[in-house]
Motif scaffolding. Structure first.
Motif, PDB file in Angstrom:
ATOM      1  N   ALA A  72      28.642  43.576  34.343  1.00  0.00           N
ATOM      2  CA  ALA A  72      29.970  42.960  34.429  1.00  0.00           C
ATOM      3  C   ALA A  72      29.918  41.661  35.230  1.00  0.00           C
ATOM      4  CB  ALA A  72      30.952  43.937  35.069  1.00  0.00           C
ATOM      5  N   MET A  73      29.094  41.654  36.295  1.00  0.00           N
ATOM      6  CA  MET A  73      28.958  40.445  37.111  1.00  0.00           C
ATOM      7  C   MET A  73      28.369  39.304  36.287  1.00  0.00           C
ATOM      8  SD  MET A  73      26.703  40.000  40.567  1.00  0.00           S
ATOM      9  CE  MET A  73      25.168  40.176  39.674  1.00  0.00           C
ATOM     10  N   ARG A  74      27.440  39.607  35.394  1.00  0.00           N
ATOM     11  CA  ARG A  74      26.817  38.563  34.578  1.00  0.00           C
ATOM     12  C   ARG A  74      27.806  37.963  33.587  1.00  0.00           C
ATOM     13  NH1 ARG A  74      22.694  42.789  34.356  1.00  0.00           N
ATOM     14  NH2 ARG A  74      21.125  42.317  35.938  1.00  0.00           N
ATOM     15  N   PHE A  75      28.781  38.764  33.147  1.00  0.00           N
ATOM     16  CA  PHE A  75      29.771  38.255  32.201  1.00  0.00           C
ATOM     17  C   PHE A  75      30.947  37.584  32.912  1.00  0.00           C
ATOM     18  CE2 PHE A  75      27.586  41.105  29.291  1.00  0.00           C
ATOM     19  CZ  PHE A  75      27.604  40.375  28.111  1.00  0.00           C
ATOM     20  N   ALA A  76      31.052  37.757  34.224  1.00  0.00           N
ATOM     21  CA  ALA A  76      32.158  37.160  34.967  1.00  0.00           C
ATOM     22  C   ALA A  76      31.910  35.671  35.190  1.00  0.00           C
ATOM     23  CB  ALA A  76      32.336  37.872  36.305  1.00  0.00           C
ATOM     24  N   GLU A  77      32.966  34.970  35.567  1.00  0.00           N
ATOM     25  CA  GLU A  77      32.857  33.553  35.918  1.00  0.00           C
ATOM     26  C   GLU A  77      33.030  33.345  37.424  1.00  0.00           C
ATOM     27  OE1 GLU A  77      34.628  31.578  31.855  1.00  0.00           O
ATOM     28  OE2 GLU A  77      35.952  32.817  33.090  1.00  0.00           O
ATOM     29  N   VAL A  78      33.923  34.124  38.005  1.00  0.00           N
ATOM     30  CA  VAL A  78      34.108  34.122  39.463  1.00  0.00           C
ATOM     31  C   VAL A  78      33.922  35.553  39.942  1.00  0.00           C
ATOM     32  CG1 VAL A  78      35.659  33.623  41.381  1.00  0.00           C
ATOM     33  CG2 VAL A  78      35.745  32.211  39.318  1.00  0.00           C
ATOM     34  N   VAL A  79      33.208  35.725  41.040  1.00  0.00           N
ATOM     35  CA  VAL A  79      32.991  37.046  41.616  1.00  0.00           C
ATOM     36  C   VAL A  79      33.619  37.086  43.007  1.00  0.00           C
ATOM     37  CG1 VAL A  79      31.291  38.730  42.414  1.00  0.00           C
ATOM     38  CG2 VAL A  79      30.862  37.439  40.322  1.00  0.00           C
ATOM     39  N   VAL A  80      34.528  38.040  43.196  1.00  0.00           N
ATOM     40  CA  VAL A  80      35.090  38.281  44.518  1.00  0.00           C
ATOM     41  C   VAL A  80      34.261  39.388  45.162  1.00  0.00           C
ATOM     42  CG1 VAL A  80      37.103  39.052  45.823  1.00  0.00           C
ATOM     43  CG2 VAL A  80      37.404  37.591  43.817  1.00  0.00           C
ATOM     44  N   VAL A  81      33.519  39.042  46.193  1.00  0.00           N
ATOM     45  CA  VAL A  81      32.741  40.034  46.943  1.00  0.00           C
ATOM     46  C   VAL A  81      33.661  40.585  48.022  1.00  0.00           C
ATOM     47  CG1 VAL A  81      30.669  40.480  48.299  1.00  0.00           C
ATOM     48  CG2 VAL A  81      30.611  38.791  46.454  1.00  0.00           C
TER      49      VAL A  81
ATOM     50  N   VAL B 187      31.632  32.166  43.957  1.00  0.00           N
ATOM     51  CA  VAL B 187      31.811  33.265  44.910  1.00  0.00           C
ATOM     52  C   VAL B 187      33.023  33.034  45.797  1.00  0.00           C
ATOM     53  CG1 VAL B 187      30.760  34.549  46.816  1.00  0.00           C
ATOM     54  CG2 VAL B 187      29.324  33.694  44.974  1.00  0.00           C
ATOM     55  N   VAL B 188      33.806  34.119  45.976  1.00  0.00           N
ATOM     56  CA  VAL B 188      34.859  34.156  46.984  1.00  0.00           C
ATOM     57  C   VAL B 188      34.626  35.417  47.810  1.00  0.00           C
ATOM     58  CG1 VAL B 188      37.333  34.365  47.433  1.00  0.00           C
ATOM     59  CG2 VAL B 188      36.528  32.917  45.560  1.00  0.00           C
ATOM     60  N   ILE B 189      34.679  35.288  49.144  1.00  0.00           N
ATOM     61  CA  ILE B 189      34.526  36.442  50.029  1.00  0.00           C
ATOM     62  C   ILE B 189      35.907  36.961  50.396  1.00  0.00           C
ATOM     63  CG2 ILE B 189      33.518  37.299  52.172  1.00  0.00           C
ATOM     64  CD1 ILE B 189      31.435  36.186  50.274  1.00  0.00           C
ATOM     65  N   GLY B 190      36.181  38.215  50.060  1.00  0.00           N
ATOM     66  CA  GLY B 190      37.453  38.833  50.403  1.00  0.00           C
ATOM     67  C   GLY B 190      37.284  39.808  51.554  1.00  0.00           C
ATOM     68  N   LEU B 191      38.054  39.617  52.623  1.00  0.00           N
ATOM     69  CA  LEU B 191      38.010  40.526  53.784  1.00  0.00           C
ATOM     70  C   LEU B 191      39.161  41.516  53.645  1.00  0.00           C
ATOM     71  CD1 LEU B 191      37.345  37.895  56.611  1.00  0.00           C
ATOM     72  CD2 LEU B 191      35.676  39.431  55.555  1.00  0.00           C
ATOM     73  N   ASN B 192      38.882  42.659  53.023  1.00  0.00           N
ATOM     74  CA  ASN B 192      39.920  43.653  52.772  1.00  0.00           C
ATOM     75  C   ASN B 192      40.190  44.496  54.017  1.00  0.00           C
ATOM     76  OD1 ASN B 192      41.833  44.926  51.169  1.00  0.00           O
ATOM     77  ND2 ASN B 192      40.391  46.441  50.393  1.00  0.00           N
ATOM     78  N   LYS B 193      41.312  45.204  54.003  1.00  0.00           N
ATOM     79  CA  LYS B 193      41.756  46.047  55.117  1.00  0.00           C
ATOM     80  C   LYS B 193      42.004  45.205  56.378  1.00  0.00           C
ATOM     81  CE  LYS B 193      38.973  49.810  53.188  1.00  0.00           C
ATOM     82  NZ  LYS B 193      38.007  50.895  53.411  1.00  0.00           N
ATOM     83  N   TRP B 194      42.481  43.971  56.164  1.00  0.00           N
ATOM     84  CA  TRP B 194      42.715  43.051  57.285  1.00  0.00           C
ATOM     85  C   TRP B 194      43.837  43.546  58.195  1.00  0.00           C
ATOM     86  CZ3 TRP B 194      39.621  39.698  59.244  1.00  0.00           C
ATOM     87  CH2 TRP B 194      40.071  38.680  60.077  1.00  0.00           C
TER      88      TRP B 194
END
Length: 475
Positions: free
Chosen positions: A287-296, A322-329
């Motif tokens: 799925a990552m290979r088919f994506a254009e933007v990856v939210v880590v 790449v976008v870094i998401g800091l979840n549970k903020w």
């Protein structure tokens, strides 16, 4: 609107194998053990000239509503409610079991058209079980083998009676060709193609942006997507590792079409022992290979563990933005101070995607989603960006003047010019002599200077070194 066909039945009767057969690809995970499928998985199905939306579901089980099995059943019931036609699958080799009967009654009460499919009906034993399926009271069973593709003609005859006129008669293999035949307008592409020498991008107009959400188990990926969609589309809970299949769901944000891809949590390779988990991780990587933007997506309470860095490195190697998401903020104390520290840490630990956006958010509370999407579309535009050769060579002259390349064996390395050969991600070619001897430290200097001067945060940068042929070389 296309016909929606839901595949339902108790666990381990071959629903996912049937789904893969009708889709024409191995999209759904398949294993001998029961209960592999958990989330609803949708795709475009086809059978001869029929086109429809096919939905794979979790196996129906009697369970407490608050348990994982109970939540899986709720997802399946929602799929039954949304479907136009239901394909009820039973195992012809085991025959009708007591567990089949209450679920057959559930399907009957839905009031939807039902096709009874006796799967695994190959051979004499399977055919006997197919005859037993009459007792479910769902009409004449279709003897079928999803594994071997037997009974497709009978399934076609059962489906075609429920098809709207526009779903049949479309024998085109290419979706764009089929759309054009139906009178749809062609997809417009940006006039700047791969060979363009002007600033701009090559993004197809109107095409949904593919966004994959990946991360360690229990980082909150499915919860975040549910909050974005505004519905409980994906199975969530306190248990780690609930998601197995990579699930794609369409969405629209501020008028922009998006495809969100939920993936299974990725643990360290040494800890992945079971075959099913290996299949889940492999599906996530695909799925990552088919994506254009990856939210880590990182857990803000324990961010930047070694596995997080490994995942970002995988994304960079695949060339995705790449976008870094800091979840549970919302669980973090002293948020301003920690955010500054984490952004500095991201810059230090992730030089391959230097200055990638770091966005604090809470999937459970719904905070920060707009900022996350703004960052996604910003890096997507950067990922598609093209820089003119004239601007690149002005930059190259200044970079070489500020820091000339070293000499090799008494001869100075000359970099004559630079041009961008590709976008998605940006790829630059440097032309000169003796470039094979250029130290890694100098190429890093060039890449970092490129990133800083042309504002290319959060995207991998590719480069190639090209040496002209020596006219005095007689070999």
């Amino acid at each position: 609107m296309s016909l929606v066909v839901a595949i339902v039945g108790r666990p381990n009767v071959g629903k996912s194998t049937l789904f893969n057969r009708l889709v024409g690809k191995r999209l759904a995970l398949v294993d001998d053990r029961p209960g592999v499928t958990r989330d609803r998985r949708e795709a475009e199905g086809k059978l001869a000239d029929l086109r429809f939306r096919i939905v794979d579901t979790a196996g129906l089980e009697e369970a407490d509503p608050d348990s994982l099995a109970g939540r899986m059943r709720a997802q399946t019931e929602r799929a039954i409610g949304d479907a136009h036609v239901i394909v009820f699958v039973m195992d012809a080799r085991t025959g009708v079991l007591p567990a089949d009967k209450p679920f057959a009654e559930l399907v009957r009460r839905s009031g939807k058209p039902v096709i009874l499919l006796a799967n695994k009906a190959e051979g004499r034993e399977g055919m006997q079980g197919a005859y037993d399926a009459w007792e479910l009271g769902l009409g004449e069973p279709v003897a079928f083998s999803a594994e071997h593709g037997e009974g497709l003609g009978e399934l076609y005859d059962a489906l075609v009676t429920h098809m709207p006129p526009e779903a049949a008669g479309d024998a085109f293999e290419d979706p764009e060709e089929a759309d054009l035949a139906r009178g749809a307008a062609p997809v417009e592409l940006d006039p700047l193609d791969e060979e363009s020498d002007e600033d701009g991008d090559a993004t197809p107009v109107g095409k949904p942006v593919q966004i994959a959400i990946i991360g360690r188990p229990n980082a909150g990926k499915s919860t975040l997507i549910n909050r974005m969609l505004g519905e409980d589309r994906l199975l969530v809970g306190p248990e780690a590792g609930i998601t197995r299949d990579a699930i794609t769901v369409p969405w629209e944000w501020r008028g922009k079409s998006v495809k969100l891809i939920d993936t299974a949590g990725m643990r360290r390779r040494a800890r992945v022992q079971e075959k099913l988990e290996k299949l889940s991780v492999s599906d996530g990587l695909r799925a990552m290979r088919f994506a254009e933007v990856v939210v880590v997506l990182l857990d803000a309470t324990i961010p930047f563990e070694k596995q997080d860095l490994t995942i970002v490195d995988l994304v960079e190697r695949e060339g995705r933005a790449v976008v870094i998401g800091l979840n549970k903020w919302d669980l973090v104390a002293d948020q301003p101070k920690l955010l500054g520290e984490l952004r500095e840490k991201a810059t230090r630990l992730l030089p391959q995607v230097k200055n990638a956006p770091v966005v604090p958010l809470s999937g459970l509370a719904g905070n920060g989603i707009d900022k996350l999407m703004e960052a996604v579309f910003s890096v997507y535009a950067t990922w598609n960006r093209r820089i003119s050769t004239a601007k690149l060579n002005r930059w190259l002259g200044d970079a070489i003047s500020a820091n000339p390349p070293p000499a090799v064996s008494g001869r100075r390395i000359k970099i004559r010019y630079c041009t961008q050969v590709k976008a998605r991600p940006p790829h630059f070619s440097f032309f000169g002599n003796q470039l094979h001897a250029l130290p890694k430290s100098y190429t890093r200097y060039l890449v970092n200077s490129l990133r800083d001067n042309f504002d290319l945060p959060g995207v991998p940068i590719r480069y190639s070194l090209r040496v002209g042929k020596n006219p005095f070389d007689k070999g």
